[in-house]
Scaffold this motif. Structure first.
Motif, PDB file in Angstrom:
ATOM      1  N   THR A 758       0.486  -1.434  -0.083  1.00  0.00           N
ATOM      2  CA  THR A 758       0.258   0.035  -0.087  1.00  0.00           C
ATOM      3  C   THR A 758       0.907   1.018  -0.172  1.00  0.00           C
ATOM      4  O   THR A 758       0.309   2.258  -0.167  1.00  0.00           O
ATOM      5  CB  THR A 758      -0.420  -0.431   0.986  1.00  0.00           C
ATOM      6  OG1 THR A 758       0.092   0.708   2.342  1.00  0.00           O
ATOM      7  CG2 THR A 758      -2.109  -1.361   1.602  1.00  0.00           C
ATOM      8  N   LYS A 759       1.927   0.827   0.135  1.00  0.00           N
ATOM      9  CA  LYS A 759       2.636   2.633  -0.219  1.00  0.00           C
ATOM     10  C   LYS A 759       3.681   2.744  -0.875  1.00  0.00           C
ATOM     11  O   LYS A 759       5.018   3.505  -0.627  1.00  0.00           O
ATOM     12  CB  LYS A 759       4.050   1.955   2.044  1.00  0.00           C
ATOM     13  CG  LYS A 759       3.365   1.881   3.096  1.00  0.00           C
ATOM     14  CD  LYS A 759       2.353   3.394   3.083  1.00  0.00           C
ATOM     15  CE  LYS A 759       1.763   3.972   4.515  1.00  0.00           C
ATOM     16  NZ  LYS A 759       1.126   4.759   4.422  1.00  0.00           N
ATOM     17  N   GLN A 760       4.262   1.591  -1.897  1.00  0.00           N
ATOM     18  CA  GLN A 760       4.507   2.214  -2.995  1.00  0.00           C
ATOM     19  C   GLN A 760       4.422   2.971  -3.634  1.00  0.00           C
ATOM     20  O   GLN A 760       3.575   4.016  -3.873  1.00  0.00           O
ATOM     21  CB  GLN A 760       4.655   0.778  -4.057  1.00  0.00           C
ATOM     22  CG  GLN A 760       5.110  -0.753  -3.156  1.00  0.00           C
ATOM     23  CD  GLN A 760       5.349  -1.173  -4.894  1.00  0.00           C
ATOM     24  OE1 GLN A 760       6.410  -1.948  -4.672  1.00  0.00           O
ATOM     25  NE2 GLN A 760       4.303  -2.100  -4.937  1.00  0.00           N
ATOM     26  N   ASN A 761       5.346   3.329  -4.543  1.00  0.00           N
ATOM     27  CA  ASN A 761       5.733   4.786  -5.592  1.00  0.00           C
ATOM     28  C   ASN A 761       6.135   4.127  -6.718  1.00  0.00           C
ATOM     29  O   ASN A 761       6.437   2.347  -7.464  1.00  0.00           O
ATOM     30  CB  ASN A 761       6.807   6.242  -4.647  1.00  0.00           C
ATOM     31  CG  ASN A 761       5.584   6.429  -3.859  1.00  0.00           C
ATOM     32  OD1 ASN A 761       4.813   6.524  -3.808  1.00  0.00           O
ATOM     33  ND2 ASN A 761       6.548   7.082  -3.240  1.00  0.00           N
ATOM     34  N   GLU A 762       6.014   5.085  -7.934  1.00  0.00           N
ATOM     35  CA  GLU A 762       6.533   4.737  -9.565  1.00  0.00           C
ATOM     36  C   GLU A 762       7.938   3.827  -9.542  1.00  0.00           C
ATOM     37  O   GLU A 762       7.610   2.500 -10.329  1.00  0.00           O
ATOM     38  CB  GLU A 762       5.938   5.420 -10.131  1.00  0.00           C
ATOM     39  CG  GLU A 762       6.332   5.474 -11.494  1.00  0.00           C
ATOM     40  CD  GLU A 762       6.100   5.806 -12.869  1.00  0.00           C
ATOM     41  OE1 GLU A 762       6.326   6.025 -13.878  1.00  0.00           O
ATOM     42  OE2 GLU A 762       6.147   7.474 -12.263  1.00  0.00           O
ATOM     43  N   PHE A 763       8.923   4.412  -8.717  1.00  0.00           N
ATOM     44  CA  PHE A 763       9.764   3.064  -9.206  1.00  0.00           C
ATOM     45  C   PHE A 763      10.132   2.672  -7.490  1.00  0.00           C
ATOM     46  O   PHE A 763      11.487   2.257  -7.475  1.00  0.00           O
ATOM     47  CB  PHE A 763      10.492   4.582  -9.589  1.00  0.00           C
ATOM     48  CG  PHE A 763      10.211   5.064 -10.924  1.00  0.00           C
ATOM     49  CD1 PHE A 763      10.889   4.632 -11.633  1.00  0.00           C
ATOM     50  CD2 PHE A 763       9.741   6.821 -11.035  1.00  0.00           C
ATOM     51  CE1 PHE A 763      10.427   4.746 -12.844  1.00  0.00           C
ATOM     52  CE2 PHE A 763       9.174   6.914 -12.416  1.00  0.00           C
ATOM     53  CZ  PHE A 763       9.810   6.030 -13.149  1.00  0.00           C
ATOM     54  N   GLY A 764       9.974   2.532  -6.572  1.00  0.00           N
ATOM     55  CA  GLY A 764       9.480   1.188  -5.614  1.00  0.00           C
ATOM     56  C   GLY A 764       9.544   2.316  -4.539  1.00  0.00           C
ATOM     57  O   GLY A 764       8.306   2.533  -4.069  1.00  0.00           O
ATOM     58  N   LEU A 765       9.270   0.885  -2.639  1.00  0.00           N
ATOM     59  CA  LEU A 765       8.529   0.714  -2.410  1.00  0.00           C
ATOM     60  C   LEU A 765       9.820   1.852  -1.180  1.00  0.00           C
ATOM     61  O   LEU A 765      11.062   1.799  -0.886  1.00  0.00           O
ATOM     62  CB  LEU A 765       8.771  -0.570  -1.507  1.00  0.00           C
ATOM     63  CG  LEU A 765       8.495  -0.502  -0.470  1.00  0.00           C
ATOM     64  CD1 LEU A 765       7.125   0.053  -0.226  1.00  0.00           C
ATOM     65  CD2 LEU A 765       8.386  -2.062   0.530  1.00  0.00           C
ATOM     66  N   PRO A 766       9.479   2.582  -1.007  1.00  0.00           N
ATOM     67  CA  PRO A 766      10.407   3.921   0.077  1.00  0.00           C
ATOM     68  C   PRO A 766      10.430   3.271   1.454  1.00  0.00           C
ATOM     69  O   PRO A 766      10.694   2.090   1.957  1.00  0.00           O
ATOM     70  CB  PRO A 766       9.593   5.204   0.464  1.00  0.00           C
ATOM     71  CG  PRO A 766       8.104   5.051  -0.587  1.00  0.00           C
ATOM     72  CD  PRO A 766       8.030   3.646  -0.977  1.00  0.00           C
ATOM     73  N   LEU A 767      12.460   3.223   1.362  1.00  0.00           N
ATOM     74  CA  LEU A 767      12.867   2.612   2.345  1.00  0.00           C
ATOM     75  C   LEU A 767      12.155   2.999   3.924  1.00  0.00           C
ATOM     76  O   LEU A 767      12.489   2.063   4.791  1.00  0.00           O
ATOM     77  CB  LEU A 767      14.250   3.329   2.878  1.00  0.00           C
ATOM     78  CG  LEU A 767      15.315   3.280   4.219  1.00  0.00           C
ATOM     79  CD1 LEU A 767      15.902   1.672   3.769  1.00  0.00           C
ATOM     80  CD2 LEU A 767      16.495   4.247   3.907  1.00  0.00           C
ATOM     81  N   ASP A 768      11.572   3.816   4.192  1.00  0.00           N
ATOM     82  CA  ASP A 768      10.799   4.410   5.404  1.00  0.00           C
ATOM     83  C   ASP A 768       9.864   5.030   5.034  1.00  0.00           C
ATOM     84  O   ASP A 768      10.031   6.600   3.948  1.00  0.00           O
ATOM     85  CB  ASP A 768      11.770   3.962   6.928  1.00  0.00           C
ATOM     86  CG  ASP A 768      12.453   5.412   6.485  1.00  0.00           C
ATOM     87  OD1 ASP A 768      12.132   6.886   6.442  1.00  0.00           O
ATOM     88  OD2 ASP A 768      14.097   5.210   7.221  1.00  0.00           O
ATOM     89  N   SER A 769       8.696   5.381   6.428  1.00  0.00           N
ATOM     90  CA  SER A 769       8.307   6.419   6.366  1.00  0.00           C
ATOM     91  C   SER A 769       9.195   8.176   6.374  1.00  0.00           C
ATOM     92  O   SER A 769       7.792   8.947   6.021  1.00  0.00           O
ATOM     93  CB  SER A 769       7.098   6.534   7.568  1.00  0.00           C
ATOM     94  OG  SER A 769       8.063   6.125   8.794  1.00  0.00           O
ATOM     95  N   ARG A 770       9.992   8.180   6.772  1.00  0.00           N
ATOM     96  CA  ARG A 770      10.518   9.273   6.460  1.00  0.00           C
ATOM     97  C   ARG A 770      11.300  10.519   5.288  1.00  0.00           C
ATOM     98  O   ARG A 770      10.672  11.130   4.657  1.00  0.00           O
ATOM     99  CB  ARG A 770      12.260   9.443   7.869  1.00  0.00           C
ATOM    100  CG  ARG A 770      11.806   9.097   8.331  1.00  0.00           C
ATOM    101  CD  ARG A 770      13.000   8.604   9.260  1.00  0.00           C
ATOM    102  NE  ARG A 770      14.028   8.096   8.885  1.00  0.00           N
ATOM    103  CZ  ARG A 770      15.144   7.383   9.585  1.00  0.00           C
ATOM    104  NH1 ARG A 770      15.907   7.671  10.333  1.00  0.00           N
ATOM    105  NH2 ARG A 770      15.443   6.375   8.906  1.00  0.00           N
ATOM    106  N   LYS A 771      11.006   9.535   4.509  1.00  0.00           N
ATOM    107  CA  LYS A 771      11.090   9.888   3.075  1.00  0.00           C
ATOM    108  C   LYS A 771      10.892   9.572   1.410  1.00  0.00           C
ATOM    109  O   LYS A 771      10.640   8.142   2.449  1.00  0.00           O
ATOM    110  CB  LYS A 771      13.497  10.056   2.550  1.00  0.00           C
ATOM    111  CG  LYS A 771      13.602  11.054   3.622  1.00  0.00           C
ATOM    112  CD  LYS A 771      13.956  12.462   3.298  1.00  0.00           C
ATOM    113  CE  LYS A 771      14.657  13.278   4.908  1.00  0.00           C
ATOM    114  NZ  LYS A 771      14.208  14.893   4.014  1.00  0.00           N
TER     115      LYS A 771
END
Length: 846
Positions: A758-771
């Motif tokens: 549920t947290k993915q963007n176009e080019f991947g899953l962010p490392l964590d909720s900070r950035k």
């Protein structure tokens, strides 16, 4: 099975789904057409990757590493992984027409005003803000100090020490010749800068460079140059970090027409050990294959610093054609900066014709750092003597014309200079419908590769007394056999990755293979142990960084765990010595290529201790015995004790993702400590230490249970303990699964995977909720926690999209932005060996 869907299984592929009407349409065609369509849908049989951010050509170690950073091989000069030009030129002459298929001519600059890398110069300077007209020619700078460039805060390299914030410099010079075609500013600055020529501002920018940059100036600024006295005035502000200022002027003469056409590139394919290009010229097809035979099951071949450039030529119009192929290798491959003088040699052995080049100075192991090229040792271009290759040396400006015929004298002996080219011409004779093959070799003898606790070490291939001539000769003699071995490995590796994770995953493994290996150097320590030392490329230049070894490990666990031992041996040796003296593991062994002890400014106690224990346990599993753990048991026990006391709820310290800053109560770092303690218990059990095993297994299980409560955030687990509004990738969990420790229940993995989707963007899953940035190696580890191919694919496909669509044309970055697919930092790092985690998980988890 859906009523209107046909499922097909193809050898070496996944299931492919076709609508029935599409299948019936295919059946109406000839069988061969149907097979072609099927092959097109699959496109997997030969393991060929079609798109990369940069294409590996020559890949052996961090110094001997040349890439094409455009999709067309002949669109740009080839480069070292740092982005500096290391030019390879390839041309083919078909009858009387010449085509270029490899590389591009580099600008041939002439000096107008030398910088300090060419000639020592003095100028006036002040660190006190001067009057407003300080940049004007008539300004009186007599009261300023006189200094020699470069100006820097680096006490070892500065000719004039500059440790303050601002510096103003005036360089007065005389010109007698104003015949300049295109004026360039040659500038090395750190940080913000403004440059004036005879009172007029010609350049300004915010930021810094790590080397000289050639900056083209507008024609109107060329007109500011005067015959006689001129003044360059510069203001540089040191805003962060280092300080540096050095400046000159250069001319780019108008290029002379060579009459060389561009060969049409029809295709490019990348596999584990090769990059293959197909070209079309009028009358002839050309296949060019770059092979770096990095075969981990044969360390004699693996360590040999020799790549092949192979050519296959065939008529494409049914007629015979006279064909010659040219290969030019710039001596820039053997220097750190273009200003360094080189010496060359041409000679024959019983079986080879050889060209050799290296710097005159030969400053062996005298430089350390990140954005550096090698400037010691010697490069070699060799061709089988039986092929009667023509070899000669020219200045760069004459190289292309020497082949096209406009410069006829190739027998002149150029033995010393700057910017030379080693030229080789292969005569294929008359080419008809039967293909003809020839090859040249490109090799490098670095004499000494690394300084290891004050002792200079030769590369692994030299420890048995081999010479580079012997290595070149063996490589030539075994050419056909090596190519067969490479082909077999390319197929087996790709098919295994394909079976484990699908096409996009297998392609990522291909892109990671040579890049990961080529960030290392293989050696033997004075104690006789294997050393496989990494450079932390475009990160901070550390050598043998533990938290770079950690993500790289899966590739080597699969294909040769002795190489992973080689990544750990130096750390064990250092941490066992009085020089370290701490109860946790070191971060690194120094700054490449000097491995004399940690130089990173801060320790990562939980991170590195956990990494070392987990990777030792992985070696034990890969090798099927605990002998490696037994050898280092005392040190491992010290680290396990440290983690049992400090690892569960970590303090405000760094983890491997140090670019994200310090973080206390890091739930993912806690996982690492818990898994490491479980791994330590497992090794103790294998060593027959049942009481120790029971004790630490109980500690790990208790920690895992408490972790689930402290990190619980409802539908996921938090980034920071007891902060439910945070989240992070728990990539460290993968070792609980891969090592079969079973400390965490499967529903922990499942809950995290469901949340990540549920947290993915176009080019991947962010490392964590900070950035919104990410690390692609960690995404593959995280995705490997999935219990089904669909979820794995959903997490990996955006990484593939990044790798094939990013506008950052550098050897694959592992740190990128998930919203636009651009690199944030890092390139050409070994950590992409971590892409093999899914393959490792598939092989180890039954």
């Amino acid at each position: 099975m859906a009523a209107h869907t046909l499922y097909l299984w193809t050898a070496g592929c996944e299931f492919f789904i076709f609508p029935v009407k599409h299948y019936l349409h295919i059946m109406k065609k000839k069988l061969t057409t149907a097979l072609l369509l099927l092959a097109s849908a699959c496109n997997l049989v030969n393991g060929q990757v079609k798109k990369a951010p940069a294409y590996p050509l020559i890949t052996h170690n961090t110094y001997f590493s040349i890439w094409s950073m455009t999709d067309s091989l002949n669109a740009h000069p080839t480069r070292h992984w740092t982005g500096k030009d290391q030019s390879l030129i390839g041309m083919i002459k078909v009858d009387n027409t010449t085509y270029r298929f490899l590389g591009k001519d580099m600008p041939a600059f002439t000096t107008v005003l030398p910088a300090s890398d060419e000639m020592t110069y003095k100028c006036q300077y002040t660190e006190t803000e001067p009057a407003k007209d300080w940049q004007e020619v008539k300004f009186d700078d007599a009261k300023w100090k006189t200094g020699t460039a470069p100006f820097s805060d680096d006490k070892k390299q500065a000719k004039t020490l500059w440790a303050g914030k601002d510096i103003w410099v005036r360089r007065t010079f005389t010109l007698n010749d104003l015949n300049i075609d295109r004026l360039f500013l040659k500038l090395y600055h750190d940080d913000n800068i403004e440059v004036y020529l005879n009172g007029e501002k010609i350049f300004n920018t915010v930021g810094w460079t790590s080397d000289f940059k050639m900056i083209p100036l507008k024609d109107k600024f060329k007109e500011k140059l005067l015959k006689g006295k001129n003044v360059l005035a510069i203001h540089c502000a040191n805003t962060a970090g280092g300080a540096w200022l050095d400046v000159g002027l250069a001319n780019e003469p108008k290029a002379k027409s060579t009459g060389v056409l561009l060969a049409k590139q029809k295709d490019v394919t990348v596999n584990a050990t090769q990059t293959i290009y197909d070209f079309e010229c009028v009358g002839v097809d050309l296949k060019v294959t770059f092979t770096s035979p990095l075969l981990m099951n044969d360390l004699n071949i693996f360590a040999r610093p020799v790549s092949y450039v192979s050519y296959k030529v065939k008529s494409n119009d049914g007629k015979n054609h006279k064909v010659k192929v040219y290969f030019g290798a710039s001596t820039g491959i053997a220097v750190n900066t273009p200003a360094q003088e080189v010496t060359t040699q041409k000679y024959l052995t019983q079986s080879l014709s050889i060209l050799k080049a290296g710097t005159v100075a030969q400053p062996v192991l005298q430089k350390k750092g990140d954005d550096l090229r090698i400037d010691w040792g010697y490069m070699y271009v060799a061709a089988p003597a039986a092929e009667n290759a023509v070899q000669y040396v020219t200045p760069q400006s004459d190289a292309v014309n020497s082949f096209t015929g406009q410069v006829i004298n190739t027998s002149s002996k150029v033995t010393k200079g700057r910017g030379l080219v080693l030229n080789t011409v292969l005569d294929f004779g008359n080419i008809g419908g039967t293909a003809k093959d020839k090859f040249v070799e490109l090799g490098y003898d670095d004499l000494y590769s690394v300084q290891y606790f004050k002792q200079n070490l030769k590369p692994w291939w030299k420890t048995a007394g081999a010479t580079i001539e012997k290595e070149l000769t063996t490589a030539a003699t075994d050419y056909a056999a090596v190519m067969q071995k490479c082909d077999a490995f390319n197929r087996s590796m790709y098919n295994a990755a394909l079976k484990a994770g699908g096409k996009n995953y297998a392609d990522l493994c291909v892109l990671g293979y040579r890049q990961s290996i080529a960030a290392h150097q293989l050696l033997k320590s004075p104690q006789g142990t294997t050393l496989f030392l990494s450079k932390e490329n475009f990160s901070n230049g550390s050598i043998n960084t533990v938290d770079v070894t950690y993500p790289s490990a899966p590739l080597y666990l699969i294909y040769n765990p002795v190489l992973l031992e080689g990544m750990l041996n130096g750390i064990f040796f250092y941490c066992d010595s009085k020089a370290w003296g701490r109860d946790f593991a070191a971060h690194d062994l120094g700054t490449y290529p000097l491995a004399n002890g940690q130089t990173y400014g801060e320790n990562m106690p939980v991170e590195e201790s956990g990494n070392m224990i987990i990777l030792t346990a992985a070696i034990v599993k890969a090798e099927g015995n605990a002998s490696y753990a037994k050898k280092h048991w005392k040190t491992l026990s010290t680290w396990a004790n440290y983690l049992s006391e400090n690892g569960f709820d970590p303090g405000n310290q760094l983890c491997t993702d140090d670019f994200a800053g310090h973080l206390a109560r890091n739930a993912n770092l806690s996982v690492k400590a818990i898994v490491a303690l479980g791994a330590y218990a497992d090794m103790a059990d294998k060593l027959g230490q049942k009481a120790v095993a029971q004790k630490y297994k109980a500690i790990a299980v208790d920690m895992a249970n408490r972790w689930q409560k402290l990190a619980d955030a409802g539908d996921h687990y938090s980034l920071v303990f007891e902060k439910k509004d945070t989240w992070s990738q728990k990539y460290n969990l993968i070792w609980d699964k891969v090592l079969g420790l079973h400390l965490f229940p499967a529903q922990v993995y499942k809950k995290e995977i469901n949340y990540y989707l549920t947290k993915q963007n176009e080019f991947g899953l962010p490392l964590d909720s900070r950035k919104t940035y990410t690390k692609s190696d960690w995404i593959i580890w995280t995705a490997s926690l999935a219990d089904n191919p669909k979820d794995f694919k959903a997490l990996v496909d955006p990484v593939y999209k990044f790798a094939t669509e990013t506008t950052s044309r550098v050897p694959l970055s592992d740190w990128h932005e998930t919203k636009d697919g651009k690199m944030v930092g890092f390139q050409a790092r070994s950590v992409v060996g971590g892409y093999f985690m899914k393959l490792l998980e598939t092989q180890w988890v039954k």
